[in-house]
Design a protein around this motif. Structure first.
Motif, short mmCIF file in Angstrom:
data_model
loop_
_atom_site.label_atom_id
_atom_site.label_comp_id
_atom_site.label_asym_id
_atom_site.label_seq_id
_atom_site.Cartn_x
_atom_site.Cartn_y
_atom_site.Cartn_z
N THR A 1 3.29 10.49 -10.14
CA THR A 1 3.03 10.59 -8.82
C THR A 1 4.22 10.15 -7.96
N VAL A 2 4.50 10.80 -6.61
CA VAL A 2 5.55 10.50 -5.66
C VAL A 2 4.67 9.94 -4.44
N GLN A 3 5.18 8.54 -4.04
CA GLN A 3 4.49 8.02 -3.21
C GLN A 3 5.56 7.30 -2.03
N PHE A 4 4.99 7.14 -1.00
CA PHE A 4 5.67 6.29 0.21
C PHE A 4 4.98 4.99 0.14
N LYS A 5 5.81 3.96 0.16
CA LYS A 5 5.09 2.70 0.03
C LYS A 5 5.45 1.65 0.94
N VAL A 6 4.77 0.76 1.66
CA VAL A 6 5.38 -0.16 2.45
C VAL A 6 4.47 -1.55 1.86
N SER A 7 5.36 -2.33 1.94
CA SER A 7 5.19 -3.63 1.36
C SER A 7 5.25 -5.01 2.30
N GLY B 1 -4.04 13.81 -3.87
CA GLY B 1 -3.60 12.55 -3.32
C GLY B 1 -4.25 11.27 -3.89
N GLU B 2 -3.16 10.24 -3.77
CA GLU B 2 -3.70 9.07 -4.34
C GLU B 2 -3.03 7.98 -3.26
N VAL B 3 -3.98 6.79 -3.29
CA VAL B 3 -3.77 5.60 -2.75
C VAL B 3 -3.44 4.40 -3.93
N TYR B 4 -2.47 3.47 -3.45
CA TYR B 4 -2.14 2.68 -4.71
C TYR B 4 -2.01 1.21 -3.91
N LEU B 5 -2.77 0.39 -4.40
CA LEU B 5 -2.57 -0.94 -3.64
C LEU B 5 -2.03 -1.87 -4.76
N ARG B 6 -0.86 -2.72 -4.31
CA ARG B 6 -0.20 -3.61 -5.49
C ARG B 6 -0.29 -4.97 -4.83
N ILE C 1 0.93 -1.22 -0.03
CA ILE C 1 0.03 -0.09 -0.08
C ILE C 1 0.72 1.07 0.02
N SER C 2 0.63 2.04 -0.87
CA SER C 2 1.31 3.36 -0.89
C SER C 2 0.41 4.55 -0.88
N GLY C 3 0.65 5.68 -0.73
CA GLY C 3 0.15 6.91 -0.55
C GLY C 3 1.02 8.23 -0.97
N GLY C 4 0.34 8.85 -1.68
CA GLY C 4 1.29 9.96 -2.11
C GLY C 4 0.39 11.00 -2.74
#
Length: 173
Positions: free
Chosen positions: A163-169, A55-60, A41-44
């Motif tokens: 987009t620029v985001q911070f991601k936690v996997s 803003g954007e939320v990205y799930l992978r 999950i990342s947000g940025g």
């Protein structure tokens, strides 16, 4: 770097790695091997270029296998103004020794729905980018990501967004 540069790098570096390290094996150039499945999950924020910052939320989800040096991933992002992208594509990870630091390139074709938000010119949109991160001993990753989305010129209008985001996997094994 706001074009297909990251996608080109993924394939050039990945194909070079494949020819040097995978083609001589019994499994072959695109032989299947296990990999750690991951949920991210990342947000940025969408950067101001042609789009307004938002803003954007990205799930992978990264699948639990590779083909040669290439991983596979499926992604879904939702922007603050309703923009939605869903896609599937390739990843290529470059570890920096045993430090836990890594870089990863990705290239993912997909479908884009502006839903009244930023219009990318059509429903087919390609997402490619790079992330720089750290993987701890438990397999958790934290990373800073930068990516670009556009229709690669298949429609008359091709504005593109970054987009620029911070991601936690999180590993799923």
């Amino acid at each position: 770097m706001a074009d297909g540069t990251f996608a080109a790098l993924l394939f050039i570096i990945g194909l070079t790695d494949m020819s040097m390290n995978h083609c001589g094996t019994q499994a072959g150039c695109l032989g299947k091997s296990d990999a750690t499945p991951r949920f991210s999950i990342s947000g940025g924020e969408v950067l101001e270029r042609r789009a307004d910052p938002a803003g954007e939320v990205y799930l992978r989800y990264d699948l639990g296998h590779k083909r040669g040096p290439f991983g596979n991933a499926a992604g879904l992002s939702i922007g603050e103004n309703g923009e939605t992208w869903i896609g599937f594509g390739s990843t290529y990870t470059i570890p920096f020794g045993r430090s836990g630091a890594y870089a990863e390139l990705h290239s993912m074709p997909g479908l884009y729905f502006d839903n009244g938000g930023f219009d990318l010119g059509g429903p087919i949109a390609f997402r490619s980018g790079i992330e720089f991160g750290y993987e701890n001993r438990r397999g958790w990753r934290m990373a800073l990501t930068y990516d670009h989305r556009s229709n690669a010129g298949i429609y008359d209008d091709n504005p593109g967004i970054e987009t620029v985001q911070f991601k936690v996997s999180v590993p799923l094994n």
